[in-house]
Design an enzyme around this catalytic site. Structure first.
Site, PDB file in Angstrom:
ATOM      1  N   HIS A   1      39.895  26.900  37.932  1.00  0.00           N
ATOM      2  CA  HIS A   1      39.991  27.942  39.067  1.00  0.00           C
ATOM      3  C   HIS A   1      41.141  27.478  39.931  1.00  0.00           C
ATOM      4  O   HIS A   1      41.669  28.587  40.730  1.00  0.00           O
ATOM      5  CB  HIS A   1      38.526  27.989  39.803  1.00  0.00           C
ATOM      6  CG  HIS A   1      38.663  29.121  40.790  1.00  0.00           C
ATOM      7  ND1 HIS A   1      38.288  30.390  40.236  1.00  0.00           N
ATOM      8  CD2 HIS A   1      38.526  29.023  42.205  1.00  0.00           C
ATOM      9  CE1 HIS A   1      38.086  31.326  41.510  1.00  0.00           C
ATOM     10  NE2 HIS A   1      38.261  30.589  42.593  1.00  0.00           N
TER      11      HIS A   1
ATOM     12  N   TYR B   1      43.382  33.456  48.274  1.00  0.00           N
ATOM     13  CA  TYR B   1      44.034  32.892  47.223  1.00  0.00           C
ATOM     14  C   TYR B   1      45.247  32.564  47.472  1.00  0.00           C
ATOM     15  O   TYR B   1      46.205  31.784  46.660  1.00  0.00           O
ATOM     16  CB  TYR B   1      43.989  33.619  45.951  1.00  0.00           C
ATOM     17  CG  TYR B   1      42.690  33.607  45.534  1.00  0.00           C
ATOM     18  CD1 TYR B   1      42.440  32.794  44.347  1.00  0.00           C
ATOM     19  CD2 TYR B   1      41.546  34.703  45.542  1.00  0.00           C
ATOM     20  CE1 TYR B   1      41.177  32.680  43.691  1.00  0.00           C
ATOM     21  CE2 TYR B   1      40.555  34.734  45.122  1.00  0.00           C
ATOM     22  CZ  TYR B   1      40.282  33.719  44.022  1.00  0.00           C
ATOM     23  OH  TYR B   1      39.026  33.576  43.516  1.00  0.00           O
TER      24      TYR B   1
ATOM     25  N   ARG C   1      40.774  34.400  35.257  1.00  0.00           N
ATOM     26  CA  ARG C   1      39.476  33.701  35.393  1.00  0.00           C
ATOM     27  C   ARG C   1      39.116  32.814  34.117  1.00  0.00           C
ATOM     28  O   ARG C   1      39.589  33.472  33.015  1.00  0.00           O
ATOM     29  CB  ARG C   1      38.327  34.540  35.876  1.00  0.00           C
ATOM     30  CG  ARG C   1      38.530  35.354  36.985  1.00  0.00           C
ATOM     31  CD  ARG C   1      37.444  36.433  37.293  1.00  0.00           C
ATOM     32  NE  ARG C   1      37.419  37.065  38.955  1.00  0.00           N
ATOM     33  CZ  ARG C   1      38.116  38.069  38.811  1.00  0.00           C
ATOM     34  NH1 ARG C   1      38.657  38.903  38.052  1.00  0.00           N
ATOM     35  NH2 ARG C   1      38.105  38.800  40.011  1.00  0.00           N
TER      36      ARG C   1
ATOM     37  N   HIS D   1      41.236  41.885  41.754  1.00  0.00           N
ATOM     38  CA  HIS D   1      40.615  42.037  42.798  1.00  0.00           C
ATOM     39  C   HIS D   1      40.151  43.324  43.330  1.00  0.00           C
ATOM     40  O   HIS D   1      41.096  44.167  43.232  1.00  0.00           O
ATOM     41  CB  HIS D   1      41.285  41.063  43.946  1.00  0.00           C
ATOM     42  CG  HIS D   1      41.465  39.730  43.888  1.00  0.00           C
ATOM     43  ND1 HIS D   1      42.411  38.945  44.295  1.00  0.00           N
ATOM     44  CD2 HIS D   1      40.353  38.715  43.284  1.00  0.00           C
ATOM     45  CE1 HIS D   1      42.029  37.781  44.214  1.00  0.00           C
ATOM     46  NE2 HIS D   1      40.775  37.413  43.435  1.00  0.00           N
TER      47      HIS D   1
ATOM     48  N   LYS E   1      34.228  40.865  36.164  1.00  0.00           N
ATOM     49  CA  LYS E   1      33.466  40.542  37.421  1.00  0.00           C
ATOM     50  C   LYS E   1      33.288  41.623  38.318  1.00  0.00           C
ATOM     51  O   LYS E   1      32.418  41.949  38.979  1.00  0.00           O
ATOM     52  CB  LYS E   1      34.036  39.325  38.113  1.00  0.00           C
ATOM     53  CG  LYS E   1      33.494  38.829  39.535  1.00  0.00           C
ATOM     54  CD  LYS E   1      34.135  37.771  39.955  1.00  0.00           C
ATOM     55  CE  LYS E   1      33.291  37.171  41.274  1.00  0.00           C
ATOM     56  NZ  LYS E   1      33.947  36.015  41.939  1.00  0.00           N
TER      57      LYS E   1
ATOM     58  N   ARG F   1      44.269  29.551  38.847  1.00  0.00           N
ATOM     59  CA  ARG F   1      44.207  30.983  39.481  1.00  0.00           C
ATOM     60  C   ARG F   1      44.743  31.046  40.806  1.00  0.00           C
ATOM     61  O   ARG F   1      45.387  31.922  41.219  1.00  0.00           O
ATOM     62  CB  ARG F   1      42.551  31.381  39.385  1.00  0.00           C
ATOM     63  CG  ARG F   1      42.653  32.786  39.641  1.00  0.00           C
ATOM     64  CD  ARG F   1      41.103  33.385  39.203  1.00  0.00           C
ATOM     65  NE  ARG F   1      40.715  34.510  39.982  1.00  0.00           N
ATOM     66  CZ  ARG F   1      40.929  35.665  39.561  1.00  0.00           C
ATOM     67  NH1 ARG F   1      41.813  35.978  38.473  1.00  0.00           N
ATOM     68  NH2 ARG F   1      40.584  36.612  40.297  1.00  0.00           N
TER      69      ARG F   1
END
Length: 399
Positions: A344, A380, A225, A370, A264, A347
């Site tokens: 992003h 993704y 990230r 994740h 996160k 990613r």
């Protein structure tokens, strides 16, 4: 003949039931707050037909059953007269000590709901179909999937709070978002491997952007990230064992205050192995790192890899601007245009490339940080016909 009250079809009416002169049925009851209430229907039983020209509705006795169940379960009548907007605001009041990004997202959601007629709707009147139609409307009004995802990420737990508080019986937002609105970011943010190579080659050859090449290459090849990347310090680089220790992220608030936050999710705290190329990039970054008299210290962290002109750590906004300028210059030179590329997107591409290469899904989930493998596989990864054809041919050869 019995003295009990009957309707026009000679059916016995129960306590609280009556039939008006126009044929409509009514049920009188006392709600949980002690107030007298009425409900109406043109049908007494479910099998009755609605009179021609009248609005169809469930029968009176079906309504009675729901009402008596709510009273027995102590469900607050009429959702406590609370609107959707009032519910969301109440939910926010319980969220103390949240990250500044989360607080900003809450305010964003409130401002959207304020402008929507849906926000004035009483919560007990919101049905599953209403919730779905509202999200569809927002996408038709031009809101992106990520915005709608954020809105639902707030409003769903707010309605769950209402369920837990006995204001309503069911949460109307308990459904998969993908079944209602199209994830436009999947198409918009997907670029091919050929475009990825072209982007990196352009950066490497451009005299203005080449100094950012190593950082951009790392973003493409690690799945970090951007907040994790800008938060990296010299202490997070285990060059001997060739691994990146990811255990925090760097953010800058609107008031320009720098803060170090946890990753996160708890799954975001991880160790990422360096490939030979990524290792070489980090070596060059460390060797060419800006020399300053006083290292900036953010919440006990220092030794950030990239510093801006004010000798402060670069943040996500810096890199987003670099990517924007690179795309603009590329498209001003080449006829075949480069789609929008952001940190992003890097990613996204890393995850897609790893999935297409056959990486174990659980390994990929770990590298991406994740907590839910469904996010890894559904959000993704961009698998198309060519990928399916290639995989099928590979499996056929194995046989």
């Amino acid at each position: 003949m019995s003295g009990k009250r009957r309707d026009s079809k000679n059916r016995i009416l129960r306590n609280g039931e009556s039939q008006r002169q126009d044929g409509r049925y009514a049920f009188k009851y006392i709600d949980a707050t002690g107030k007298q209430q009425f409900v109406y229907s043109w049908k007494l039983e479910k099998t009755d037909k609605t009179p021609q020209g009248k609005r169809d509705d469930i029968s009176l006795r079906e309504k009675e059953k729901l009402i008596l169940k709510d009273i027995d379960d102590e469900i607050v009548p009429r959702g406590g007269e609370m609107t959707v907007l009032e519910l969301v605001k109440k939910y926010f009041l319980q969220k103390t000590g949240v990250r500044h990004n989360t607080e900003a997202n809450y305010k964003f959601v409130v401002n959207i709901i304020k402008k929507e007629a849906f926000g004035k709707k009483r919560i007990d009147k919101v049905k599953l179909s209403d919730a779905k139609c509202w999200l569809i409307k927002m996408q038709r009004d031009g809101r992106g999937y990520s915005s709608i995802h954020s809105i639902r990420g707030v409003i769903r737990p707010a309605f769950q709070m209402a369920v837990d508080d006995d204001l309503i019986r069911k949460n109307p937002f308990e459904f998969q978002l993908a079944t209602v609105v199209v994830n436009d970011s999947v198409t918009r943010e997907a670029i091919t491997r050929k475009q990825e190579r072209a982007f990196l080659e352009f950066v490497a050859q451009d005299k203005h952007f080449c100094r950012y090449y190593d950082g951009i290459y790392i973003l493409f090849k690690t799945g970090l990230r951007i907040s994790e990347f800008v938060g990296l310090t010299l202490n997070d680089m285990d060059m001997q064992n060739r691994k990146i220790n990811v255990n925090h992220q760097l953010q800058r608030k609107r008031n320009m205050e720098y803060v170090i936050e946890n990753t996160k999710t708890t799954s975001g705290t991880r160790e990422i192995p360096m490939s030979d190329e990524v290792y070489a990039c980090f070596q060059r970054i460390i060797e060419n790192r800006k020399k300053v008299k006083t290292e900036p210290m953010i919440d006990g962290k220092c030794g950030f890899l990239y510093l801006d002109k004010n000798d402060m750590p670069m943040v996500a906004l810096h890199w987003e601007k670099y990517f924007q300028h690179i795309c603009k210059k590329y498209n001003s030179i080449y006829k075949v245009q480069m789609p929008k590329v952001t940190p992003h997107v890097c990613r996204h591409i890393f995850c897609s490339n790893m999935a297409k290469s056959g990486m174990n899904p659980k390994t990929l989930q770990y590298l991406m940080g994740h907590s839910d493998i469904g996010v890894t596989m559904n959000t993704y990864t961009h698998i198309g016909y060519d990928d399916a054809k290639e995989e099928l041919e590979r499996m056929t050869k194995v046989e």
